[in-house]
Design a protein around this motif. Structure first.
Motif, mmCIF file in Angstrom:
data_model
loop_
_atom_site.group_PDB
_atom_site.id
_atom_site.type_symbol
_atom_site.label_atom_id
_atom_site.label_comp_id
_atom_site.label_asym_id
_atom_site.label_seq_id
_atom_site.Cartn_x
_atom_site.Cartn_y
_atom_site.Cartn_z
ATOM 1 N N TRP A 1 -53.063 37.765 33.832
ATOM 2 C CA TRP A 1 -51.120 36.857 32.858
ATOM 3 C C TRP A 1 -50.813 36.304 33.719
ATOM 4 O O TRP A 1 -51.055 36.433 34.881
ATOM 5 C CB TRP A 1 -50.399 37.898 32.216
ATOM 6 N N ALA A 2 -50.294 35.053 33.997
ATOM 7 C CA ALA A 2 -49.973 33.596 34.782
ATOM 8 C C ALA A 2 -48.639 34.215 34.142
ATOM 9 O O ALA A 2 -48.292 33.693 32.824
ATOM 10 C CB ALA A 2 -50.340 32.362 34.774
ATOM 11 N N GLN A 3 -47.738 33.864 35.477
ATOM 12 C CA GLN A 3 -45.825 33.487 34.847
ATOM 13 C C GLN A 3 -45.246 31.666 34.081
ATOM 14 O O GLN A 3 -46.618 31.091 35.163
ATOM 15 C CB GLN A 3 -44.897 33.775 35.705
ATOM 16 N N ASP A 4 -44.981 31.622 33.715
ATOM 17 C CA ASP A 4 -45.770 30.622 32.845
ATOM 18 C C ASP A 4 -44.335 29.005 34.181
ATOM 19 O O ASP A 4 -43.451 29.785 34.963
ATOM 20 C CB ASP A 4 -44.411 29.863 32.058
ATOM 21 N N GLU A 5 -44.960 28.091 33.871
ATOM 22 C CA GLU A 5 -44.070 27.161 35.376
ATOM 23 C C GLU A 5 -42.288 26.744 35.169
ATOM 24 O O GLU A 5 -41.501 27.146 35.418
ATOM 25 C CB GLU A 5 -44.275 25.655 34.733
ATOM 26 N N ALA A 6 -41.617 27.305 34.203
ATOM 27 C CA ALA A 6 -40.234 27.615 33.574
ATOM 28 C C ALA A 6 -39.504 28.048 33.960
ATOM 29 O O ALA A 6 -38.254 27.767 34.431
ATOM 30 C CB ALA A 6 -40.465 27.133 31.952
ATOM 31 N N SER A 7 -40.386 29.152 34.632
ATOM 32 C CA SER A 7 -39.544 30.336 35.220
ATOM 33 C C SER A 7 -40.558 30.504 36.332
ATOM 34 O O SER A 7 -39.864 31.473 37.455
ATOM 35 C CB SER A 7 -39.719 31.953 34.513
ATOM 36 N N CYS A 8 -40.740 30.046 37.159
ATOM 37 C CA CYS A 8 -41.508 29.727 38.477
ATOM 38 C C CYS A 8 -40.826 29.134 39.736
ATOM 39 O O CYS A 8 -39.673 28.765 38.789
ATOM 40 C CB CYS A 8 -42.674 29.262 39.098
#
Length: 366
Positions: free
Chosen positions: A326-333
């Motif tokens: 899984w990867a964290q999304d751009e908006a919450s990084c």
């Protein structure tokens, strides 16, 4: 356009030195300096810098209080300077909770001994956090980590974690995660990771059924204090990993700074000296790679916010073994570097907002 920087430190020498280093970069402009936290707030409101470098220990108002005020009144990416001590680690983690994006050791010897390296690192950090997602219109940090041992015990058994509204932009449309009897959850992260890990791990119940390993880019002096902090806040147990520690449900082992952590097929961790040829100590790729060899398709790996691409090659090995990534999304990084590298390589089975990851971990691990 040049990155505008406000330099805050009560030491005249350090203010001048940092200003000189930054001003030597044609793409950075030092627009002002301040000698204490109150001046920093006033200057931030007037000058509207793109980045603030901040010392902690100052007269009139300390750096953490200043960061909290700045995040409330004019959210601005802050780079903290920190001493490489256990107390320095605790203070730095408090500053990150307050809203600072990243930190650098305040080491006068390094400035004298490796001036070129220090210059390059400082300028790189400033450019990177200037592009970060830390300019919230209303920054909402996690709950402070000042809980007593009694409160910690209660939190493990009863308390529900505090969370912001979920930020799911760029996620897999709310798709349910793949349920499986995973033998390991492995989480890798860098810049922005201390706060991100706190948000994820506080959502896990005390009886979370899968062992966890955490790989956070962090100096050796910081990881013990960070593990202690997470252990107080979370219902699961968290400790800095030691050689020979055995994986078990409800326990998260944090890779020690300056070293490498590998997982063997018996479910124990091996702590190895940090290889000077490697940029990252600990390195996400190394831990992910060893997990793929030991557990094949029974690993659930998560790549959170961070600079660079560490984790991508380890994720590739995990995918080849049949594991989930899984990867964290751009908006919450804070910094969309490490997750982006995984996504662009088509290695992510799912992309979730930060506030969704803990819940999905609970759903996925049977």
């Amino acid at each position: 356009m040049a990155v505008k920087v406000l330099v805050v430190d009560d030491s005249g020498f350090f203010r001048r030195r940092v200003s000189e280093i930054l001003s030597a970069d044609p793409n950075i402009q030092v627009v002002g300096t301040a000698t204490n936290g109150r001046e920093a707030i006033d200057q931030a409101l007037v000058l509207k810098p793109d980045v603030i470098t901040m010392d902690y220990e100052m007269p009139m108002m300390d750096g953490i209080t200043a960061v909290r005020n700045i995040m409330q009144r004019c959210p601005t990416p802050v780079l903290m300077f920190s001493s490489l001590t256990h107390e320095g680690a605790r203070v730095t983690l408090d500053a990150l909770d307050a809203g600072a994006v990243d930190y650098l050791p305040k080491n006068f010897e390094d400035i004298s001994r490796n001036p070129d390296k220090v210059k390059a690192l400082l300028c790189e950090k400033v450019h990177t956090i200037a592009r970060s997602n830390r300019r919230y219109s209303a920054y909402n940090p996690p709950a402070p980590a000042t809980v007593s041992s009694t409160a910690s015990t209660v939190a493990r058994s009863t308390a529900a974690p505090t969370a912001r509204p979920a930020s799911s932009a760029g996620s897999t449309g709310g798709a349910a995660p793949k349920r499986k009897a995973y033998k390991l959850v492995a989480i890798g992260t860098s810049t922005g990771g201390p706060v991100a890990l706190q948000r994820v791990l506080t959502q896990l119940p005390a009886n979370f059924p899968t062992p966890l390993v955490l790989i956070q880019h962090m100096p050796a002096a910081f990881t013990k204090a960070f593990a202690e902090r997470l252990d107080k806040l979370c219902r699961i147990s968290v400790k800095e990993a030691e050689d020979g520690d055995v994986l078990r449900p409800g326990l998260a082992l944090l890779a020690p700074g300056g070293k490498q952590m590998m997982i063997d097929a018996r479910g124990a961790v091996r702590i190895l000296p940090g290889d000077e040829r490697l940029n990252y100590k600990p390195c996400v790729d190394i831990t992910f790679g060893s997990a793929s060899k030991s557990f094949n398709d029974k690993v659930l790996a998560v790549v959170l916010t961070g600079m660079g691409a560490d984790g991508r090659e380890g994720a590739r090995l995990l995918k080849q073994s049949g594991s989930q990534v899984w990867a964290q999304d751009e908006a919450s990084c804070v910094i969309y570097g490490m997750p982006m590298a995984v996504v662009k390589a088509n290695l992510a089975d799912a992309v979730y907002g930060l506030e969704d990851i803990g819940r999905h971990l609970v759903e996925a691990c049977v």
